[in-house]
Scaffold this active site. Structure first.
Site, PDB file in Angstrom:
ATOM      1  N   SER A   1     -25.543  38.445  82.691  1.00  0.00           N
ATOM      2  CA  SER A   1     -26.214  37.240  83.172  1.00  0.00           C
ATOM      3  C   SER A   1     -26.174  36.087  82.195  1.00  0.00           C
ATOM      4  O   SER A   1     -25.989  34.940  82.572  1.00  0.00           O
ATOM      5  CB  SER A   1     -27.679  37.549  83.498  1.00  0.00           C
ATOM      6  OG  SER A   1     -28.337  38.041  82.343  1.00  0.00           O
ATOM      7  N   CYS A   2     -26.336  36.360  80.904  1.00  0.00           N
ATOM      8  CA  CYS A   2     -26.543  35.243  79.988  1.00  0.00           C
ATOM      9  C   CYS A   2     -25.420  35.028  79.007  1.00  0.00           C
ATOM     10  O   CYS A   2     -25.421  34.052  78.282  1.00  0.00           O
ATOM     11  CB  CYS A   2     -27.839  35.435  79.195  1.00  0.00           C
ATOM     12  SG  CYS A   2     -27.751  36.786  77.989  1.00  0.00           S
ATOM     13  N   GLY A   3     -24.443  35.922  78.934  1.00  0.00           N
ATOM     14  CA  GLY A   3     -23.394  35.736  77.945  1.00  0.00           C
ATOM     15  C   GLY A   3     -23.877  36.128  76.573  1.00  0.00           C
ATOM     16  O   GLY A   3     -24.696  37.013  76.415  1.00  0.00           O
TER      17      GLY A   3
END
Length: 282
Positions: free
Chosen positions: A114-116
Protein backbone atom coordinates in the site's frame (compact mmCIF):
# COMPACT_ATOMS: atom_id res chain seq x y z
CA UNK A 1 4.19 -18.30 -12.95
CA UNK A 2 0.92 -19.77 -11.70
CA UNK A 3 0.63 -17.86 -8.43
CA UNK A 4 -0.83 -14.59 -9.67
CA UNK A 5 -4.24 -15.63 -8.37
CA UNK A 6 -5.49 -18.07 -5.76
CA UNK A 7 -8.89 -19.60 -5.02
CA UNK A 8 -10.62 -19.32 -1.64
CA UNK A 9 -14.03 -20.44 -0.40
CA UNK A 10 -16.34 -17.55 0.54
CA UNK A 11 -19.80 -17.15 2.03
CA UNK A 12 -21.84 -15.08 -0.40
CA UNK A 13 -24.88 -13.07 0.65
CA UNK A 14 -26.96 -11.45 -2.08
CA UNK A 15 -30.35 -9.91 -1.30
CA UNK A 16 -30.83 -12.28 1.63
CA UNK A 17 -29.82 -15.39 -0.33
CA UNK A 18 -26.87 -17.27 1.19
CA UNK A 19 -24.52 -19.54 -0.70
CA UNK A 20 -20.93 -20.72 -0.69
CA UNK A 21 -18.68 -20.51 -3.69
CA UNK A 22 -15.02 -20.28 -4.64
CA UNK A 23 -13.64 -16.81 -5.26
CA UNK A 24 -10.55 -15.77 -7.20
CA UNK A 25 -8.18 -13.58 -5.22
CA UNK A 26 -5.00 -11.79 -6.18
CA UNK A 27 -1.95 -13.50 -4.67
CA UNK A 28 0.27 -11.54 -2.29
CA UNK A 29 3.64 -12.87 -1.17
CA UNK A 30 6.87 -11.34 0.12
CA UNK A 31 9.82 -10.84 -2.20
CA UNK A 32 13.28 -10.30 -0.76
CA UNK A 33 15.60 -8.36 -3.02
CA UNK A 34 19.30 -8.98 -2.54
CA UNK A 35 22.05 -6.90 -4.12
CA UNK A 36 25.23 -8.80 -4.91
CA UNK A 37 24.35 -11.37 -2.27
CA UNK A 38 23.39 -8.93 0.49
CA UNK A 39 19.77 -8.43 1.63
CA UNK A 40 18.47 -5.01 0.60
CA UNK A 41 14.67 -4.88 0.65
CA UNK A 42 11.50 -6.85 1.19
CA UNK A 43 8.34 -6.01 -0.69
CA UNK A 44 4.86 -7.50 -0.63
CA UNK A 45 3.99 -8.16 -4.24
CA UNK A 46 1.96 -10.21 -6.67
CA UNK A 47 4.28 -12.96 -7.98
CA UNK A 48 5.32 -12.51 -11.58
CA UNK A 49 7.84 -10.25 -13.34
CA UNK A 50 9.98 -10.52 -10.21
CA UNK A 51 13.25 -9.88 -12.05
CA UNK A 52 11.82 -6.75 -13.66
CA UNK A 53 10.47 -5.62 -10.29
CA UNK A 54 13.90 -5.98 -8.70
CA UNK A 55 15.61 -4.19 -11.57
CA UNK A 56 13.09 -1.35 -11.50
CA UNK A 57 13.46 -0.99 -7.75
CA UNK A 58 17.22 -0.58 -8.20
CA UNK A 59 16.65 2.07 -10.86
CA UNK A 60 14.58 4.05 -8.36
CA UNK A 61 17.35 3.63 -5.79
CA UNK A 62 19.95 4.99 -8.20
CA UNK A 63 21.87 1.71 -8.47
CA UNK A 64 21.08 0.87 -12.11
CA UNK A 65 20.55 3.02 -15.15
CA UNK A 66 21.72 1.00 -18.15
CA UNK A 67 21.22 -2.58 -19.24
CA UNK A 68 24.96 -3.26 -19.28
CA UNK A 69 25.19 -2.41 -15.57
CA UNK A 70 23.05 -5.47 -14.81
CA UNK A 71 24.94 -8.76 -14.90
CA UNK A 72 22.08 -11.09 -14.02
CA UNK A 73 19.20 -11.77 -11.66
CA UNK A 74 18.53 -15.19 -10.17
CA UNK A 75 16.15 -16.80 -7.71
CA UNK A 76 17.76 -17.98 -4.48
CA UNK A 77 16.96 -20.95 -2.30
CA UNK A 78 14.04 -20.18 -0.04
CA UNK A 79 14.01 -20.01 3.72
CA UNK A 80 12.48 -23.42 4.17
CA UNK A 81 13.70 -26.29 6.35
CA UNK A 82 14.77 -28.32 3.34
CA UNK A 83 16.26 -25.31 1.56
CA UNK A 84 13.92 -25.57 -1.42
CA UNK A 85 13.33 -22.62 -3.70
CA UNK A 86 10.22 -20.65 -2.80
CA UNK A 87 10.78 -18.17 -5.64
CA UNK A 88 10.45 -15.37 -3.11
CA UNK A 89 14.10 -14.31 -2.99
CA UNK A 90 15.99 -12.76 -5.89
CA UNK A 91 19.64 -11.75 -6.06
CA UNK A 92 20.62 -8.95 -8.41
CA UNK A 93 24.22 -9.10 -9.57
CA UNK A 94 25.66 -5.89 -10.98
CA UNK A 95 28.40 -5.67 -13.58
CA UNK A 96 31.95 -5.89 -12.20
CA UNK A 97 33.36 -2.52 -11.24
CA UNK A 98 30.00 -0.75 -10.98
CA UNK A 99 30.25 1.91 -8.28
CA UNK A 100 27.49 1.52 -5.71
CA UNK A 101 25.68 4.66 -4.51
CA UNK A 102 25.01 5.13 -0.80
CA UNK A 103 21.87 3.07 -0.30
CA UNK A 104 22.58 2.30 3.36
CA UNK A 105 20.42 5.18 4.50
CA UNK A 106 19.00 5.37 7.99
CA UNK A 107 15.85 3.51 7.17
CA UNK A 108 14.31 0.12 7.40
CA UNK A 109 14.13 -0.96 3.78
CA UNK A 110 10.71 -2.56 3.90
CA UNK A 111 7.93 -2.00 1.40
CA UNK A 112 4.29 -2.91 1.59
CA UNK A 113 1.61 -3.28 -1.04
CA UNK A 114 0.00 0.00 0.00
CA UNK A 115 2.59 2.58 0.95
CA UNK A 116 5.84 1.69 -0.77
CA UNK A 117 9.06 2.37 1.08
CA UNK A 118 8.59 2.99 4.77
CA UNK A 119 10.91 4.40 7.41
CA UNK A 120 12.82 6.87 5.26
CA UNK A 121 15.08 8.91 7.52
CA UNK A 122 14.11 12.19 5.90
CA UNK A 123 12.79 13.76 2.75
CA UNK A 124 16.36 14.39 1.60
CA UNK A 125 17.17 10.70 1.95
CA UNK A 126 14.36 9.83 -0.46
CA UNK A 127 15.56 12.23 -3.13
CA UNK A 128 18.06 9.91 -4.75
CA UNK A 129 20.20 11.62 -7.34
CA UNK A 130 18.65 10.96 -10.73
CA UNK A 131 20.73 9.60 -13.59
CA UNK A 132 18.99 11.95 -15.99
CA UNK A 133 17.13 15.20 -15.86
CA UNK A 134 13.68 15.10 -17.42
CA UNK A 135 14.79 15.98 -20.93
CA UNK A 136 11.99 15.73 -23.47
CA UNK A 137 13.22 18.21 -26.08
CA UNK A 138 10.99 19.44 -27.57
CA UNK A 139 8.60 18.96 -24.66
CA UNK A 140 5.93 16.29 -24.91
CA UNK A 141 2.63 18.00 -25.71
CA UNK A 142 -0.59 16.29 -24.68
CA UNK A 143 -4.13 17.38 -25.38
CA UNK A 144 -6.54 16.88 -22.47
CA UNK A 145 -8.72 14.77 -24.73
CA UNK A 146 -5.86 12.32 -25.25
CA UNK A 147 -5.17 12.07 -21.53
CA UNK A 148 -8.86 11.49 -20.88
CA UNK A 149 -8.80 8.35 -23.05
CA UNK A 150 -5.90 6.70 -21.25
CA UNK A 151 -7.69 5.35 -18.12
CA UNK A 152 -10.12 3.35 -20.29
CA UNK A 153 -7.20 1.93 -22.26
CA UNK A 154 -5.45 0.95 -19.04
CA UNK A 155 -8.59 -0.66 -17.66
CA UNK A 156 -9.21 -2.62 -20.85
CA UNK A 157 -5.71 -4.12 -20.62
CA UNK A 158 -6.00 -5.25 -16.97
CA UNK A 159 -6.42 -8.98 -17.41
CA UNK A 160 -5.94 -10.09 -13.80
CA UNK A 161 -8.13 -7.29 -12.42
CA UNK A 162 -11.03 -8.69 -14.42
CA UNK A 163 -10.75 -11.95 -12.46
CA UNK A 164 -10.02 -10.54 -8.99
CA UNK A 165 -10.96 -6.85 -8.77
CA UNK A 166 -7.98 -6.50 -6.44
CA UNK A 167 -4.99 -5.26 -8.43
CA UNK A 168 -3.43 -1.92 -9.17
CA UNK A 169 -1.96 -1.19 -12.56
CA UNK A 170 0.67 1.02 -14.13
CA UNK A 171 0.94 1.62 -17.85
CA UNK A 172 3.32 3.38 -20.19
CA UNK A 173 1.92 5.22 -23.19
CA UNK A 174 3.56 7.03 -26.06
CA UNK A 175 2.91 10.74 -26.46
CA UNK A 176 0.39 9.74 -29.14
CA UNK A 177 -1.53 7.68 -26.58
CA UNK A 178 -0.46 4.22 -27.74
CA UNK A 179 -0.01 1.59 -25.03
CA UNK A 180 3.64 0.53 -24.67
CA UNK A 181 3.45 -1.76 -21.64
CA UNK A 182 1.23 -2.47 -18.65
CA UNK A 183 1.95 -4.30 -15.41
CA UNK A 184 -0.40 -5.27 -12.58
CA UNK A 185 0.44 -5.81 -8.94
CA UNK A 186 -1.12 -5.63 -5.50
CA UNK A 187 1.00 -2.49 -5.03
CA UNK A 188 1.17 0.51 -7.37
CA UNK A 189 4.86 1.01 -6.67
CA UNK A 190 5.59 -2.60 -7.62
CA UNK A 191 3.67 -2.23 -10.89
CA UNK A 192 5.77 0.83 -11.74
CA UNK A 193 8.99 -0.98 -10.82
CA UNK A 194 8.01 -3.83 -13.15
CA UNK A 195 7.50 -1.36 -16.00
CA UNK A 196 10.77 0.45 -15.37
CA UNK A 197 12.68 -2.79 -14.85
CA UNK A 198 11.52 -4.14 -18.20
CA UNK A 199 12.55 -0.88 -19.84
CA UNK A 200 16.00 -1.19 -18.26
CA UNK A 201 16.38 -4.78 -19.46
CA UNK A 202 15.34 -3.70 -22.97
CA UNK A 203 17.78 -0.77 -23.01
CA UNK A 204 14.94 1.76 -23.21
CA UNK A 205 15.91 4.11 -20.38
CA UNK A 206 15.47 7.01 -20.08
CA UNK A 207 11.77 6.93 -20.98
CA UNK A 208 11.89 10.52 -22.12
CA UNK A 209 8.84 10.59 -24.40
CA UNK A 210 6.34 8.56 -22.45
CA UNK A 211 3.36 9.00 -20.14
CA UNK A 212 3.08 6.93 -16.97
CA UNK A 213 -0.48 6.27 -15.80
CA UNK A 214 -1.18 4.68 -12.43
CA UNK A 215 -4.40 3.48 -10.87
CA UNK A 216 -5.23 5.11 -7.55
CA UNK A 217 -3.25 7.98 -6.08
CA UNK A 218 0.13 9.47 -6.96
CA UNK A 219 2.45 9.27 -3.96
CA UNK A 220 5.86 10.88 -3.55
CA UNK A 221 7.50 7.54 -4.26
CA UNK A 222 5.68 7.08 -7.56
CA UNK A 223 6.72 10.57 -8.62
CA UNK A 224 10.29 9.71 -7.64
CA UNK A 225 10.20 6.52 -9.69
CA UNK A 226 8.96 8.48 -12.72
CA UNK A 227 11.75 11.03 -12.31
CA UNK A 228 14.42 8.34 -11.88
CA UNK A 229 13.29 6.70 -15.14
CA UNK A 230 13.28 10.02 -17.01
CA UNK A 231 9.51 9.95 -17.54
CA UNK A 232 8.16 13.47 -18.21
CA UNK A 233 4.46 12.91 -17.42
CA UNK A 234 2.82 11.09 -14.50
CA UNK A 235 -0.96 10.80 -14.42
CA UNK A 236 -3.14 9.22 -11.76
CA UNK A 237 -6.85 8.54 -11.52
CA UNK A 238 -6.89 9.76 -7.92
CA UNK A 239 -5.20 12.45 -5.83
CA UNK A 240 -1.49 13.21 -5.54
CA UNK A 241 0.23 13.84 -2.23
CA UNK A 242 1.69 17.23 -1.36
CA UNK A 243 5.22 15.83 -1.53
CA UNK A 244 4.55 14.38 -4.98
CA UNK A 245 3.50 17.84 -6.16
CA UNK A 246 6.59 19.41 -4.59
CA UNK A 247 8.90 16.90 -6.27
CA UNK A 248 7.17 17.36 -9.63
CA UNK A 249 7.57 21.14 -9.41
CA UNK A 250 11.27 20.79 -8.51
CA UNK A 251 12.15 18.35 -11.27
CA UNK A 252 9.96 19.53 -14.13
CA UNK A 253 7.66 16.51 -14.02
CA UNK A 254 4.14 17.04 -15.31
CA UNK A 255 1.77 15.70 -12.66
CA UNK A 256 -1.90 15.09 -13.41
CA UNK A 257 -4.36 13.88 -10.80
CA UNK A 258 -8.07 12.99 -10.64
CA UNK A 259 -7.94 11.88 -14.27
CA UNK A 260 -11.54 10.78 -14.65
CA UNK A 261 -13.45 11.14 -17.88
CA UNK A 262 -12.93 14.61 -19.32
CA UNK A 263 -11.92 16.03 -15.92
CA UNK A 264 -8.42 16.29 -14.48
CA UNK A 265 -6.23 18.50 -12.29
CA UNK A 266 -2.76 19.53 -13.45
CA UNK A 267 -0.57 20.11 -10.40
CA UNK A 268 2.79 20.77 -12.06
CA UNK A 269 4.35 20.92 -15.52
CA UNK A 270 1.43 22.67 -17.18
CA UNK A 271 3.61 23.50 -20.22
CA UNK A 272 3.12 19.95 -21.55
CA UNK A 273 -0.67 20.26 -21.64
CA UNK A 274 -1.89 21.63 -24.97
CA UNK A 275 -4.87 23.81 -24.10
CA UNK A 276 -7.08 25.15 -26.86
CA UNK A 277 -8.63 27.90 -24.76
CA UNK A 278 -7.27 30.28 -22.14
CA UNK A 279 -7.24 28.84 -18.65
CA UNK A 280 -9.92 30.07 -16.28
CA UNK A 281 -8.58 32.00 -13.34
CA UNK A 282 -9.84 31.30 -9.86
Amino acid sequence: MGRVTERRKVLRIRDGAISTRPDTLVAEEPLEIRLNGKPLAITMRTPGDDFALAAGFLVSEGVLGRADELQNIVYCAGATVDGSNTYNIVDVRTAPGLVMPDITLERNVYTTSSCGLCGKASLDAVRTTARWTINDTPPVRLEPELLARLPDRLRAAQQVFDRTGGLHAAALFTEEGELVDIREDVGRHNAVDKLVGRALQNGSLPLSRTVLLVSGRASFELAQKAVMAGIPVLAAVSAPSSLAVDLAAETGLTLVGFLRGASMNVYAGEHRIALRAAATQG
